[in-house]
Enzyme design. Structure first.
Site, PDB file in Angstrom:
ATOM      1  N   ALA A   1      54.535  23.661  23.238  1.00 57.92           N
ATOM      2  CA  ALA A   1      53.125  23.514  22.840  1.00 57.92           C
ATOM      3  C   ALA A   1      52.943  22.225  22.060  1.00 57.92           C
ATOM      4  CB  ALA A   1      52.691  24.701  21.977  1.00 57.92           C
TER       5      ALA A   1
ATOM      6  N   ARG B   1      57.699   3.413  35.385  1.00 57.36           N
ATOM      7  CA  ARG B   1      58.042   4.645  34.689  1.00 57.36           C
ATOM      8  C   ARG B   1      59.160   5.314  35.467  1.00 57.36           C
ATOM      9  NH1 ARG B   1      55.424   2.323  31.723  1.00 57.36           N
ATOM     10  NH2 ARG B   1      53.546   2.862  30.584  1.00 57.36           N
TER      11      ARG B   1
ATOM     12  N   TYR C   1      52.258   9.996  18.220  1.00 56.96           N
ATOM     13  CA  TYR C   1      52.869  11.025  19.069  1.00 56.96           C
ATOM     14  C   TYR C   1      54.401  10.863  19.075  1.00 56.96           C
ATOM     15  CZ  TYR C   1      54.128  13.273  23.566  1.00 56.96           C
ATOM     16  OH  TYR C   1      54.713  14.032  24.563  1.00 56.96           O
TER      17      TYR C   1
HETATM   18  N1  LIG Z   1      54.616  15.883  31.025  1.00 60.09           N
HETATM   19  C1  LIG Z   1      55.441  14.933  30.618  1.00 60.09           C
HETATM   20  O1  LIG Z   1      55.701  13.976  31.340  1.00 60.09           O
HETATM   21  C2  LIG Z   1      56.088  15.020  29.248  1.00 60.09           C
HETATM   22  C3  LIG Z   1      56.924  13.967  28.863  1.00 60.09           C
HETATM   23  C4  LIG Z   1      57.531  14.029  27.626  1.00 60.09           C
HETATM   24  C5  LIG Z   1      57.330  15.129  26.796  1.00 60.09           C
HETATM   25  N2  LIG Z   1      56.500  16.126  27.200  1.00 60.09           N
HETATM   26  C6  LIG Z   1      56.324  17.273  26.296  1.00 60.09           C
HETATM   27  O2  LIG Z   1      56.532  18.473  27.019  1.00 60.09           O
HETATM   28  C7  LIG Z   1      55.695  19.505  26.491  1.00 60.09           C
HETATM   29  C8  LIG Z   1      54.873  20.128  27.600  1.00 60.09           C
HETATM   30  O3  LIG Z   1      54.035  19.129  28.169  1.00 60.09           O
HETATM   31  P1  LIG Z   1      53.114  19.415  29.443  1.00 60.09           P
HETATM   32  O4  LIG Z   1      53.078  18.174  30.227  1.00 60.09           O
HETATM   33  O5  LIG Z   1      53.517  20.702  30.052  1.00 60.09           O
HETATM   34  O6  LIG Z   1      51.689  19.555  28.736  1.00 60.09           O
HETATM   35  P2  LIG Z   1      50.577  20.702  28.835  1.00 60.09           P
HETATM   36  O7  LIG Z   1      49.374  20.181  28.117  1.00 60.09           O
HETATM   37  O8  LIG Z   1      50.409  21.156  30.236  1.00 60.09           O
HETATM   38  O9  LIG Z   1      51.244  21.873  27.996  1.00 60.09           O
HETATM   39  C9  LIG Z   1      51.084  22.004  26.602  1.00 60.09           C
HETATM   40  C10 LIG Z   1      50.660  23.441  26.332  1.00 60.09           C
HETATM   41  O10 LIG Z   1      50.579  23.616  24.911  1.00 60.09           O
HETATM   42  C11 LIG Z   1      49.381  24.366  24.639  1.00 60.09           C
HETATM   43  N3  LIG Z   1      48.974  23.999  23.263  1.00 60.09           N
HETATM   44  C12 LIG Z   1      48.503  22.800  22.837  1.00 60.09           C
HETATM   45  N4  LIG Z   1      48.249  22.870  21.515  1.00 60.09           N
HETATM   46  C13 LIG Z   1      48.584  24.116  21.103  1.00 60.09           C
HETATM   47  C14 LIG Z   1      48.543  24.780  19.840  1.00 60.09           C
HETATM   48  N5  LIG Z   1      48.099  24.170  18.729  1.00 60.09           N
HETATM   49  N6  LIG Z   1      48.980  26.077  19.788  1.00 60.09           N
HETATM   50  C15 LIG Z   1      49.410  26.714  20.911  1.00 60.09           C
HETATM   51  N7  LIG Z   1      49.454  26.137  22.131  1.00 60.09           N
HETATM   52  C16 LIG Z   1      49.044  24.846  22.216  1.00 60.09           C
HETATM   53  C17 LIG Z   1      48.383  23.917  25.686  1.00 60.09           C
HETATM   54  O11 LIG Z   1      47.337  24.860  25.901  1.00 60.09           O
HETATM   55  C18 LIG Z   1      49.293  23.781  26.925  1.00 60.09           C
HETATM   56  O12 LIG Z   1      49.384  25.001  27.639  1.00 60.09           O
HETATM   57  C19 LIG Z   1      54.868  18.847  25.392  1.00 60.09           C
HETATM   58  O13 LIG Z   1      55.490  19.092  24.154  1.00 60.09           O
HETATM   59  C20 LIG Z   1      54.922  17.378  25.729  1.00 60.09           C
HETATM   60  O14 LIG Z   1      54.762  16.580  24.575  1.00 60.09           O
HETATM   61  C21 LIG Z   1      55.873  16.097  28.411  1.00 60.09           C
END
Ligand SMILES: NC(=O)c1ccc[n+]([C@@H]2O[C@H](COP(=O)([O-])OP(=O)(O)OC[C@H]3O[C@@H](n4cnc5c(N)ncnc54)[C@H](O)[C@@H]3O)[C@@H](O)[C@H]2O)c1
Length: 307
Positions: A73, A208, A141
């Site tokens: 999250a 990327r 971030y």
């Molecule tokens: N997608 C990428 O390429 C990538 C790369 C590096 C890191 N990340 C990390 O991986 C994780 C997942 O990313 P993702 O791409 O699946 O994003 P996403 O936005 O699909 O998933 C994040 C989830 O967290 C929930 N959320 C946000 N704030 C919240 C809160 N305060 N309380 C409870 N739930 C909350 C959202 O509703 C969502 O379901 C994140 O931590 C992101 O920083 C993603």
């Protein structure tokens, strides 16, 4: 085994939840649905619509004897982390610390954290970046991801839980939310299917390391099942330009327009490329899906789900 997944209604979290359930784990999800979707929720999981900043978080740990925590999250938008810095710190630092404190208090054995290679290393001085690359985040971030890594290692020493950090490169695939600013593949796919114009910031030659979600889930499951601890990049070790992504997707989705090139956005990295050699040595994992296959599967999913 009771496994808590925060952000389990989101892109990466929901795919991991599906796999954990296939493996026979009891999965508990916490998500406030701010960017995640109900349709991503696995019906075999227990779902708490809750914010990770909530004081009620402890009730989840009291209700279930949690063995493992996967923390996904987050506020994931890098630009928003600058324009709404207090919200960024509130969710990504305070919310994460709230979770970690509860995990320590209620005797969780292991924690896994979704960090970000691109955001933590900043503009790289070595290619590909290993996990020892200097960390020079160029956004709140990135600073906050690094901060939580430090909290986890500090709490590991203090309270003895195991910790693994996943430093993802750019993850793409089905369920990535095209409404968020984070995923160029999902944004392109969604706009191509609606025959809308597509903007590329800069000349499109920025690179990327795009890694497909199914490979990412395989990697996380290897770390989880083999009980491997440490910091691991999860990446392909190959770079692709934004222009290449555009053209492969346009070809797959029969999109006839040319992109519109706009001025590069300040702070955007020119190159990002991460080595996954450490994870390969530790677990044997390697990515197996090539980019065209990943983009084709993603395009197919968007055709079915996002018209
Ligand atoms: N997608 C990428 O390429 C990538 C790369 C590096 C890191 N990340 C990390 O991986 C994780 C997942 O990313 P993702 O791409 O699946 O994003 P996403 O936005 O699909 O998933 C994040 C989830 O967290 C929930 N959320 C946000 N704030 C919240 C809160 N305060 N309380 C409870 N739930 C909350 C959202 O509703 C969502 O379901 C994140 O931590 C992101 O920083 C993603």
């Amino acid at each position: 085994m009771n496994v808590l997944v925060t952000g389990g209604a989101g892109f990466i979290g929901s795919h991991l939840v599906d796999r954990l359930i296939e493996l026979g784990k009891n999965v508990i999800i916490i998500d406030n649905l701010s960017s995640g979707l109900k349709t991503n929720l696995n019906s075999s999981a227990i779902f708490y619509k809750m914010d990770i900043r909530s004081l009620n978080l402890k009730k989840v740990f009291q209700n279930h004897e949690i063995d493992s925590v996967f923390h996904f999250a987050a506020q994931i938008d890098i630009r928003k982390s600058l324009s709404e810095i207090e919200y960024e710190i509130d969710v990504n630092v305070k919310g994460s610390v709230n979770l970690i404190v509860n995990a320590a208090k209620y005797g969780v054995a292991e924690t896994y954290f979704a960090s970000s290679g691109g955001a933590i290393y900043g503009e790289q001085i070595e290619y590909p970046a290993t996990e020892d690359h200097p960390t020079e985040p160029e956004s709140p971030y990135g600073i906050d991801k690094l901060t939580i890594e430090k909290y986890l290692f500090c709490f590991k020493k203090l309270y003895g839980f195991n910790t693994s950090i996943f430093r993802f490169s750019n993850v793409y695939g089905p369920r990535q939310n095209p409404q968020s600013e984070a995923g160029v593949v999902s944004i392109f796919a969604n706009r191509m299917l609606k025959d809308k114009k597509i903007n590329i910031y800069g000349d499109g030659n920025q690179t990327r390391d795009f890694v497909y979600i199914r490979d990412v889930v395989d990697a996380m499951v290897e770390v989880y099942e083999q009980k491997t601890q440490g910091i691991f990049n999860i990446s392909t070790g190959k770079e692709a330009t934004v222009n290449e992504i555009f053209h492969i997707l346009a070809d797959e989705l029969k999109y006839g327009r040319e992109p519109i090139y706009l001025e590069a956005r300040p702070g955007e990295l020119l190159r990002s490329l991460l080595s996954h050699d450490k994870l390969k040595s530790a677990t044997g994992w390697e990515p197996t899906r090539d980019m065209r296959t990943g983009l084709r599967e993603t395009g197919e999913w968007f055709k079915e789900n996002f018209k």
